[in-house]
Motif scaffolding. Structure first.
Motif, PDB file in Angstrom:
ATOM      1  N   ASN A  79       0.605  -0.976   0.085  1.00  0.00           N
ATOM      2  CA  ASN A  79      -0.105  -0.467   0.053  1.00  0.00           C
ATOM      3  C   ASN A  79       0.910   1.405   0.106  1.00  0.00           C
ATOM      4  N   ALA A  80       1.798   1.359   1.089  1.00  0.00           N
ATOM      5  CA  ALA A  80       2.221   3.026   0.849  1.00  0.00           C
ATOM      6  C   ALA A  80       3.518   2.681  -0.775  1.00  0.00           C
ATOM      7  N   ARG A  81       4.236   1.727  -0.990  1.00  0.00           N
ATOM      8  CA  ARG A  81       5.539   1.418  -2.251  1.00  0.00           C
ATOM      9  C   ARG A  81       3.421   2.619  -3.880  1.00  0.00           C
ATOM     10  N   LEU A  82       2.548   1.893  -3.583  1.00  0.00           N
ATOM     11  CA  LEU A  82       1.561   2.497  -4.275  1.00  0.00           C
ATOM     12  C   LEU A  82       1.348   3.664  -3.588  1.00  0.00           C
ATOM     13  N   CYS A  83       1.288   4.763  -3.254  1.00  0.00           N
ATOM     14  CA  CYS A  83       1.180   5.833  -2.740  1.00  0.00           C
ATOM     15  C   CYS A  83       2.440   7.087  -3.386  1.00  0.00           C
ATOM     16  N   PHE A  84       3.761   6.239  -2.872  1.00  0.00           N
ATOM     17  CA  PHE A  84       5.181   6.820  -3.533  1.00  0.00           C
ATOM     18  C   PHE A  84       4.697   6.990  -4.594  1.00  0.00           C
ATOM     19  N   LYS A  88       2.852  10.236  -3.118  1.00  0.00           N
ATOM     20  CA  LYS A  88       2.216  10.727  -2.213  1.00  0.00           C
ATOM     21  C   LYS A  88       2.450  10.196  -0.883  1.00  0.00           C
ATOM     22  N   HIS A  89       3.139  11.065  -0.603  1.00  0.00           N
ATOM     23  CA  HIS A  89       2.977  11.031   1.516  1.00  0.00           C
ATOM     24  C   HIS A  89       2.549  10.645   1.634  1.00  0.00           C
ATOM     25  N   VAL A  90       3.216   9.596   3.313  1.00  0.00           N
ATOM     26  CA  VAL A  90       2.592   8.225   4.040  1.00  0.00           C
ATOM     27  C   VAL A  90       2.374   8.592   5.264  1.00  0.00           C
ATOM     28  N   LEU A  91       1.926   8.367   6.348  1.00  0.00           N
ATOM     29  CA  LEU A  91       1.795   8.165   7.752  1.00  0.00           C
ATOM     30  C   LEU A  91       0.940   6.506   7.766  1.00  0.00           C
ATOM     31  N   MET A 106      10.638  -0.369   2.643  1.00  0.00           N
ATOM     32  CA  MET A 106       9.233   1.090   3.140  1.00  0.00           C
ATOM     33  C   MET A 106      10.153   2.256   3.393  1.00  0.00           C
ATOM     34  N   VAL A 107      10.966   2.341   3.745  1.00  0.00           N
ATOM     35  CA  VAL A 107      12.427   3.831   4.420  1.00  0.00           C
ATOM     36  C   VAL A 107      12.996   3.812   3.117  1.00  0.00           C
ATOM     37  N   ARG A 108      13.135   2.351   2.571  1.00  0.00           N
ATOM     38  CA  ARG A 108      14.316   3.440   1.094  1.00  0.00           C
ATOM     39  C   ARG A 108      12.861   3.763   0.286  1.00  0.00           C
ATOM     40  N   LEU A 109      12.184   2.948  -0.116  1.00  0.00           N
ATOM     41  CA  LEU A 109      11.192   3.754  -1.471  1.00  0.00           C
ATOM     42  C   LEU A 109      11.093   4.812  -0.992  1.00  0.00           C
ATOM     43  N   ALA A 110      10.856   5.358   0.686  1.00  0.00           N
ATOM     44  CA  ALA A 110       9.875   6.798   0.259  1.00  0.00           C
ATOM     45  C   ALA A 110      11.215   7.728   0.158  1.00  0.00           C
ATOM     46  N   ARG A 111      12.851   7.264   0.198  1.00  0.00           N
ATOM     47  CA  ARG A 111      13.885   7.847   0.250  1.00  0.00           C
ATOM     48  C   ARG A 111      14.028   8.008  -1.147  1.00  0.00           C
TER      49      ARG A 111
END
Length: 336
Positions: A79-84, A88-91, A106-111
């Motif tokens: 789900n977070a991958r889809l957002c990134f 989109k930012h994610v909580l 997940m942290v790697r994807l955010a960066r």
């Protein structure tokens, strides 16, 4: 700056989050996504926003700045991958993922996508918890020597429910045990050593777990979590000057300190006058404070929160990985 929110999934925790979101002046719920259109429509009829019958439609909405991911643990990474990937930012609800390996991804994807990511460890933003942490660090309450925290409630649910289904990350440790572990981490620092025992279900999930940890300065902590019984939900910290009591560390409203003073006679001490540790007002159910923190970080251009940094999230997940290994629990969808 108004932070425009989307909510991904429409379960119980999403409703609680939406009610607190409505109490934050600079936050607005603009969209809600569910796998079923009727569920999204019912949710937005109660809380507002545009309903979407898929997560893909939700993250494609250009009006959404940040998405609150409220699905079961096992689905958080995808789900977070889809957002990134949609910008989109994610909580993301806690625990961030089933294990540290997935959380690191997940942290790697955010960066990689230059997006903000924060685990929804709302207690780390809670005024009562922060006030206690600051008073404890100041030294005025004495040097902590032992912490105890317990969280448990009886789960009555069918086997396919996320609370009991191993494929969805069912676990007393992940649902309840993360709170005492995070509380100890906030108060004492990162655990130096951690040992655990557990009672497992026929499906191999931990229904009850007890943990003992050693923290910096040789401070000890005992922590329990349960899906079969009702705990006090209390926390206490014994220091060399007295005792700290938190009425309900999961949703704290009152925290007190009782000093122990010399009484007549050798080696005799007795409790002195109890004082309450004051804190800023709690808004709603307490989730509003993490919502404010996300808005503050986005306005400042941050990609992680100083209150809930990635390193702390990963540290607690590694502790839970170690506990699961010790008690013999392995999720079919976990990476580690």
């Amino acid at each position: 700056m108004t932070t425009r929110w989307g909510i991904l999934a429409t379960g119980k925790i999403a409703h609680t989050f939406a009610r607190d979101l409505d109490l934050v002046p600079d936050a607005e719920l603009v969209a809600v996504g569910s796998r079923r259109a009727e569920s999204a429509a019912a949710f937005t009829a109660e809380h507002g926003g545009t309903p979407y019958g898929s997560y893909e439609e939700l993250v494609a909405d250009p009006a959404v700045d940040v998405v609150y991911v409220a699905t079961p643990h096992a689905l958080h990474l995808e789900n977070a991958r889809l957002c990134f990937e949609a910008g989109k930012h994610v909580l993301c609800e806690k625990p961030l993922t089933l294990d540290a390996a997935a959380a690191e991804e997940m942290v790697r994807l955010a960066r990689q996508h230059d997006r903000f990511l924060m685990e929804a460890m709302w207690t780390a933003c809670h005024p009562a918890v922060l006030a206690l942490r600051d008073r404890l660090r100041s030294g005025e309450l004495g040097t902590p020597r032992h912490l105890h925290a317990e969280l448990g409630f009886r789960v009555d649910a069918p086997p396919e429910d996320r609370m009991l289904n191993p494929a969805l990350g069912a676990s007393a440790l992940l649902d309840m045990g993360i709170y005492p572990l995070a509380f100890a981490d906030l108060m004492l620092g990162e655990a130096v050593d951690l040992h655990a025992t557990a009672a497992l279900s026929a499906d191999g999930i931990d229904l009850d777990v007890a943990m003992v940890g050693r923290y910096p300065g040789d401070v000890l902590a005992t922590m329990t979590a349960s899906m079969t019984s009702w705990s006090s939900r209390r926390a206490s910290i014994a220091t060399d000057l007295g005792r700290i009591e938190v009425d309900d560390f999961h949703h704290p409203s009152r925290t007190t300190f009782t000093p122990y003073v010399q009484a007549p006679g050798d080696w005799v001490f007795e409790p002195g006058a109890t004082t309450e540790i004051t804190h800023d007002p709690v808004v709603g159910q307490g989730y509003a404070h993490e919502i404010v923190e996300v808005g503050r970080c986005l306005e400042a251009g941050l990609r992680e929160s100083p209150a809930v940094p990635h390193a702390r999230t990963l540290a607690v997940l590694r502790q839970m990985d170690a506990v699961r290994e010790q008690v013999g629990v392995r999720f079919p969808t976990a990476q580690g």
